[in-house]
Design a protein around this motif. Structure first.
Motif, mmCIF file in Angstrom:
data_model
loop_
_atom_site.group_PDB
_atom_site.id
_atom_site.type_symbol
_atom_site.label_atom_id
_atom_site.label_comp_id
_atom_site.label_asym_id
_atom_site.label_seq_id
_atom_site.Cartn_x
_atom_site.Cartn_y
_atom_site.Cartn_z
ATOM 1 N N TYR A 354 30.362 -30.025 38.759
ATOM 2 C CA TYR A 354 31.079 -31.185 38.217
ATOM 3 C C TYR A 354 32.391 -30.790 37.563
ATOM 4 O O TYR A 354 33.393 -31.493 37.682
ATOM 5 N N VAL A 355 32.394 -29.626 36.890
ATOM 6 C CA VAL A 355 33.581 -29.236 36.123
ATOM 7 C C VAL A 355 34.791 -29.043 37.037
ATOM 8 O O VAL A 355 35.936 -29.114 36.584
ATOM 9 N N CYS A 356 34.575 -28.842 38.340
ATOM 10 C CA CYS A 356 35.700 -28.647 39.259
ATOM 11 C C CYS A 356 36.523 -29.921 39.440
ATOM 12 O O CYS A 356 37.583 -29.888 40.062
ATOM 13 N N THR A 372 36.178 -22.209 36.435
ATOM 14 C CA THR A 372 36.336 -22.240 34.978
ATOM 15 C C THR A 372 37.695 -22.849 34.641
ATOM 16 O O THR A 372 38.719 -22.374 35.150
ATOM 17 N N PRO A 373 37.720 -23.872 33.785
ATOM 18 C CA PRO A 373 39.022 -24.472 33.447
ATOM 19 C C PRO A 373 39.958 -23.442 32.804
ATOM 20 O O PRO A 373 39.517 -22.608 32.022
ATOM 21 N N ARG A 374 41.243 -23.512 33.172
ATOM 22 C CA ARG A 374 42.224 -22.584 32.614
ATOM 23 C C ARG A 374 42.687 -23.069 31.236
ATOM 24 O O ARG A 374 42.575 -24.254 30.924
ATOM 25 N N GLU A 514 25.721 -29.433 33.594
ATOM 26 C CA GLU A 514 27.026 -29.208 34.219
ATOM 27 C C GLU A 514 27.996 -28.386 33.373
ATOM 28 O O GLU A 514 29.078 -28.039 33.855
ATOM 29 N N SER A 515 27.642 -28.104 32.112
ATOM 30 C CA SER A 515 28.523 -27.254 31.305
ATOM 31 C C SER A 515 28.723 -25.937 32.043
ATOM 32 O O SER A 515 27.754 -25.322 32.501
ATOM 33 N N CYS A 516 29.977 -25.478 32.159
ATOM 34 C CA CYS A 516 30.206 -24.261 32.951
ATOM 35 C C CYS A 516 29.848 -23.012 32.172
ATOM 36 O O CYS A 516 29.792 -21.927 32.738
ATOM 37 N N GLY A 517 29.632 -23.138 30.862
ATOM 38 C CA GLY A 517 29.163 -21.999 30.072
ATOM 39 C C GLY A 517 30.264 -21.098 29.560
ATOM 40 O O GLY A 517 30.000 -20.113 28.872
ATOM 41 N N PHE A 518 31.512 -21.425 29.829
ATOM 42 C CA PHE A 518 32.616 -20.546 29.442
ATOM 43 C C PHE A 518 32.796 -20.475 27.925
ATOM 44 O O PHE A 518 33.026 -19.421 27.360
ATOM 45 N N CYS A 519 32.715 -21.633 27.250
ATOM 46 C CA CYS A 519 32.946 -21.608 25.794
ATOM 47 C C CYS A 519 31.661 -21.982 25.052
ATOM 48 O O CYS A 519 30.889 -22.836 25.499
ATOM 49 N N THR A 520 31.479 -21.339 23.896
ATOM 50 C CA THR A 520 30.226 -21.494 23.150
ATOM 51 C C THR A 520 29.986 -22.928 22.657
ATOM 52 O O THR A 520 28.864 -23.431 22.777
ATOM 53 N N PRO A 521 31.000 -23.602 22.095
ATOM 54 C CA PRO A 521 30.698 -24.947 21.571
ATOM 55 C C PRO A 521 30.070 -25.865 22.621
ATOM 56 O O PRO A 521 29.140 -26.621 22.322
ATOM 57 N N CYS A 522 30.537 -25.787 23.847
ATOM 58 C CA CYS A 522 30.001 -26.664 24.895
ATOM 59 C C CYS A 522 28.708 -26.104 25.460
ATOM 60 O O CYS A 522 27.729 -26.832 25.633
ATOM 61 N N ARG A 523 28.696 -24.793 25.740
ATOM 62 C CA ARG A 523 27.491 -24.205 26.341
ATOM 63 C C ARG A 523 26.281 -24.425 25.438
ATOM 64 O O ARG A 523 25.231 -24.893 25.878
ATOM 65 N N VAL A 524 26.456 -24.118 24.152
ATOM 66 C CA VAL A 524 25.345 -24.264 23.215
ATOM 67 C C VAL A 524 25.197 -25.721 22.781
ATOM 68 O O VAL A 524 24.092 -26.254 22.709
ATOM 69 N N THR A 559 36.431 -28.350 19.228
ATOM 70 C CA THR A 559 36.503 -26.918 19.556
ATOM 71 C C THR A 559 36.239 -26.578 21.019
ATOM 72 O O THR A 559 36.479 -25.444 21.416
ATOM 73 N N ALA A 560 35.738 -27.500 21.812
ATOM 74 C CA ALA A 560 35.432 -27.150 23.208
ATOM 75 C C ALA A 560 36.728 -26.887 23.975
ATOM 76 O O ALA A 560 37.794 -27.392 23.625
ATOM 77 N N HIS A 561 36.595 -26.115 25.035
ATOM 78 C CA HIS A 561 37.768 -25.655 25.784
ATOM 79 C C HIS A 561 38.350 -26.732 26.696
ATOM 80 O O HIS A 561 39.546 -26.753 26.958
ATOM 81 N N CYS A 562 37.512 -27.623 27.227
ATOM 82 C CA CYS A 562 38.045 -28.609 28.180
ATOM 83 C C CYS A 562 37.416 -29.985 27.958
ATOM 84 O O CYS A 562 36.549 -30.169 27.097
ATOM 85 N N GLY A 563 37.849 -30.930 28.758
ATOM 86 C CA GLY A 563 37.437 -32.320 28.605
ATOM 87 C C GLY A 563 35.944 -32.536 28.695
ATOM 88 O O GLY A 563 35.400 -33.443 28.058
ATOM 89 N N LEU A 564 35.243 -31.700 29.488
ATOM 90 C CA LEU A 564 33.800 -31.895 29.609
ATOM 91 C C LEU A 564 33.151 -31.771 28.231
ATOM 92 O O LEU A 564 32.361 -32.611 27.815
ATOM 93 N N GLY A 565 33.512 -30.715 27.520
ATOM 94 C CA GLY A 565 32.936 -30.498 26.194
ATOM 95 C C GLY A 565 33.398 -31.553 25.198
ATOM 96 O O GLY A 565 32.630 -31.988 24.333
ATOM 97 N N HIS A 566 34.664 -31.978 25.323
ATOM 98 C CA HIS A 566 35.188 -32.984 24.386
ATOM 99 C C HIS A 566 34.426 -34.305 24.503
ATOM 100 O O HIS A 566 34.251 -35.014 23.529
HETATM 101 FE FE1 SF4 Z 1 33.095 -24.954 30.390
HETATM 102 FE FE2 SF4 Z 1 33.844 -25.025 27.823
HETATM 103 FE FE3 SF4 Z 1 34.721 -26.886 29.571
HETATM 104 FE FE4 SF4 Z 1 32.200 -26.841 28.720
HETATM 105 S S1 SF4 Z 1 34.043 -27.231 27.496
HETATM 106 S S2 SF4 Z 1 32.860 -27.117 30.823
HETATM 107 S S3 SF4 Z 1 31.763 -24.622 28.635
HETATM 108 S S4 SF4 Z 1 35.165 -24.672 29.606
#
Ligand code: SF4
Length: 622
Positions: A354-356, A372-374, A514-524, A559-566
């Motif tokens: 989904y993150v793609c 992984t989002p840039r 669907e969290s890509c796991g790149f950043c901790t706030p979203c993964r956890v 703190t999340a890296h991309c829109g999915l986490g936000h």
């Molecule tokens: Fe991946 Fe972080 Fe974006 Fe979640 S917020 S999808 S872990 S980069």
């Protein structure tokens, strides 16, 4: 220089073995032979790594580790990189999978249509547990995120092919076909039928443009004047964010660099959205022509259409439209006899992530990497695909560009509202008599959409999918427009018989998956939210847990890296604010309760030590 187009390798696709033809008897040397053929067909191009791995899965059913090593050696990529990419995408199985891999669409709308019961029925008939491969390796049954068929569910994928309108009878017949080992190619074709379900048309779905007409008009105007029309039209991106298309194209045109790229984002992964599926089915010419117009405006010679993996069934159709356009001189060199306009398009298939759908993650995937989002800036318009200026546009946005090329910017800007010009395609699903595609000028109210779709007793509408906004009845007068309710197009309807807590819980599971796991706030964070929702569902919730959900929302938003986490907590917070009783009736305690039964968890230890006295139970400790 015009890059070579990439459709040729696919012309012999039918000569390769398909997953359904393979058997457990395929030997390691045959694996290597098939992988070699697929590597060569993809010119051993590392940027096509996701495509190569997808095609190997199509042929072999999974990615044997020795094949991954071989692919790495041939592409001069470390094994870890290749295995990392394979591990990222849901459809790239490393472990041996079943001959028939059935994945039910895990969309709340399809749950409402009975998908969970039908999946259980299928498992019962096949004598298997969900998520497990049968002992003879014949079949596995599980779930995947929404597959874009919410208007004709329950739906599923079998070996990547979409099957719609599942019923108990169809489950029984499918189980028989699987047990008999009947190849997918000879299954009843009506099982794979995907209807367009167009319910309301406006300027886009009712267009009368012949292939080439819009491009001819754009070429006659020239790139600068065509860009001027896009500015006058006030065209904004239809993927949800609503960024001005003119600004994006102009920035890409002005950016430093020799090569430029046009990317069409057809990774329609938001649960409840399926409008791009319909546009690509019936108006692929319009989408490709919009990409060509974008190429003319920004000075690109190469376009890439990123098609979501769940729409595998559309690939052949899209390739044939591209072939026809090449034959008609609408793609390739000196398009329509022009002096210097060269442009061609290739199709990349996603592999279940989904993150793609996020543009920089999509570009990473196009480059053959994990999606992984840039970090941004720099933005894709200056540093996109292969670090070159790239414009990424939604399918619908590109189709709209054709209407503007033909009819002019003033004509287009006069439709819709002051800040939201044109029309919007909506994917309507859920509790209504007429689910499907509706096209409205911007500014239509939610109430109007509900009336047209035949919805009654509606208690909530989820606008723009799980990452969007949940609208309660007192807001049904709000308008679908960038200045009020922006939407990528999903309209999910829930009547007053639905439990909005379960809707939010399904969305919480979706984001955790669907969290890509790149950043901790979203993964956890997404996992914690999912666990808290499950805890509430199990009746162990307390007000403390509700506070935790709000805290996690604030944390992930900031703190999340991309829109999915936000946005991952949006549905939970929205339903908490608007449908609080759905949560409160699950709060069985005013005190904090752990999310699991600790005493029960120790039962195995008691069994092993042969103790069952009072001191071996937590409740008796003080
Ligand atoms: Fe991946 Fe972080 Fe974006 Fe979640 S917020 S999808 S872990 S980069």
């Amino acid at each position: 220089m015009l890059m070579p187009h990439y459709s040729m390798p696919f012309e012999n696709r039918s000569q390769l073995p398909t997953r359904n033809q393979r058997g457990s008897s395929v030997s390691a040397p045959q694996h290597a032979e098939i992988a070699t053929a697929l590597l060569e067909r993809n010119r051993k191009d590392p940027t096509r790594l996701v495509q190569i791995l997808r095609e190997i899965v199509e042929a072999l059913g999974h990615l044997p580790r020795q094949v991954l090593a071989m692919v790495g050696a041939e592409l001069k990529l470390p094994y870890g990189r290749v295995a990392g990419v394979a591990g990222f995408y849901h459809f790239l199985d490393i472990d041996e999978s079943a001959r028939y891999r059935v994945l039910w669409s895990d969309n709340i709308i399809e749950h409402m249509q009975g998908s969970v019961e039908l999946c259980e029925e299928m498992c019962r008939r096949l004598w298997i547990e969900p998520g497990r491969v049968s002992e003879d390796g014949l079949v596995s049954v599980g779930y995947t995120s929404c597959i874009g068929m919410g208007d004709q569910g329950p739906a599923l994928l079998v070996n990547g092919r979409s099957v719609t309108n599942m019923t108990r009878e169809r489950v029984a017949a499918m189980v028989d076909a699987i047990r008999a080992g009947i190849p997918l190619a000879t299954w009843p074709q009506e099982w794979f039928a995907v209807a367009d379900n167009i319910r309301r048309r406006d300027i886009l779905l009712d267009h009368r443009l012949k292939p080439g007409a819009a491009l001819t008009a754009a070429l006659a105007r020239g790139p600068a004047a065509m860009l001027g029309e896009i500015l006058t039209a006030k065209l904004r991106g239809r993927g949800g964010a609503g960024f001005a298309t003119y600004q994006k194209w102009q920035a890409c045109r002005d950016a430093q660099g020799c090569a430029r790229y046009v990317v069409c984002n057809a990774d329609e992964g938001e649960p409840g959205t399926f409008k791009d599926r319909v546009l690509l089915t019936r108006d692929a010419d319009l989408v490709f022509e919009g990409m060509s117009i974008a190429g003319l405006c920004v000075g690109a010679e190469r376009g890439l259409l990123y098609l979501r993996g769940e729409y595998l069934y559309l690939r052949e159709h899209l390739e044939s439209v591209l072939g026809r356009r090449r034959s008609a001189g609408l793609l390739g060199r000196h398009i329509l006899g022009s002096d210097g306009f060269n442009f061609d398009i290739e199709i990349h298939l996603g592999a279940g992530a989904y993150v793609c759908g996020e543009e920089s993650a999509l570009i990473e995937s196009l480059e053959g990497k994990r999606g992984t989002p840039r970090s941004r800036p720099p933005f894709p318009v200056t540093h996109g695909y292969l670090d070159a200026p790239t414009t990424v546009n939604n399918v619908e946005t590109l189709a709209c560009a054709c209407l503007i090329a033909e009819n002019g910017g003033d004509w287009y800007a006069a439709i819709g509202t002051q800040k939201s010009a044109g029309t919007k395609l909506l994917s309507v699903s859920g509790d209504c008599a007429r689910p499907g595609i509706y096209e409205y000028p911007f500014g239509v109210t939610i109430a109007q959409v509900l009336a047209d779709a035949g919805a009654s007793d509606t208690q909530a509408v989820q606008v723009s999918g799980p990452s969007g906004i949940c609208v309660a009845p007192d807001e049904f007068g709000r308008r679908l427009a960038f200045e009020d309710l922006p939407s990528a197009g999903a309209i999910m309807i829930f009547d007053d018989g639905r439990d909005m807590f379960q809707v939010a819980r399904n969305f919480a599971h979706f984001f955790a998956h669907e969290s890509c796991g790149f950043c901790t706030p979203c993964r956890v964070g997404t996992s914690l939210v999912k666990n808290l929702m499950d805890k509430l569902n199990a009746g162990h919730g307390s007000p403390h847990d509700i506070d935790e959900l709000f805290k996690l929302h604030r944390l992930m938003q900031s703190t999340a890296h991309c829109g999915l986490g936000h946005t991952a907590c949006n549905p939970v917070v929205d339903t908490l604010n608007k449908f609080r009783p759905a949560y409160e009736r699950r709060l069985h305690s005013l005190e904090f309760e752990p999310g699991f039964d600790l005493d029960y968890a120790l039962s195995q230890a008691r069994q092993m030590t042969g103790r069952d006295d009072a001191g071996a139970h937590l409740a008796n400790e003080s």
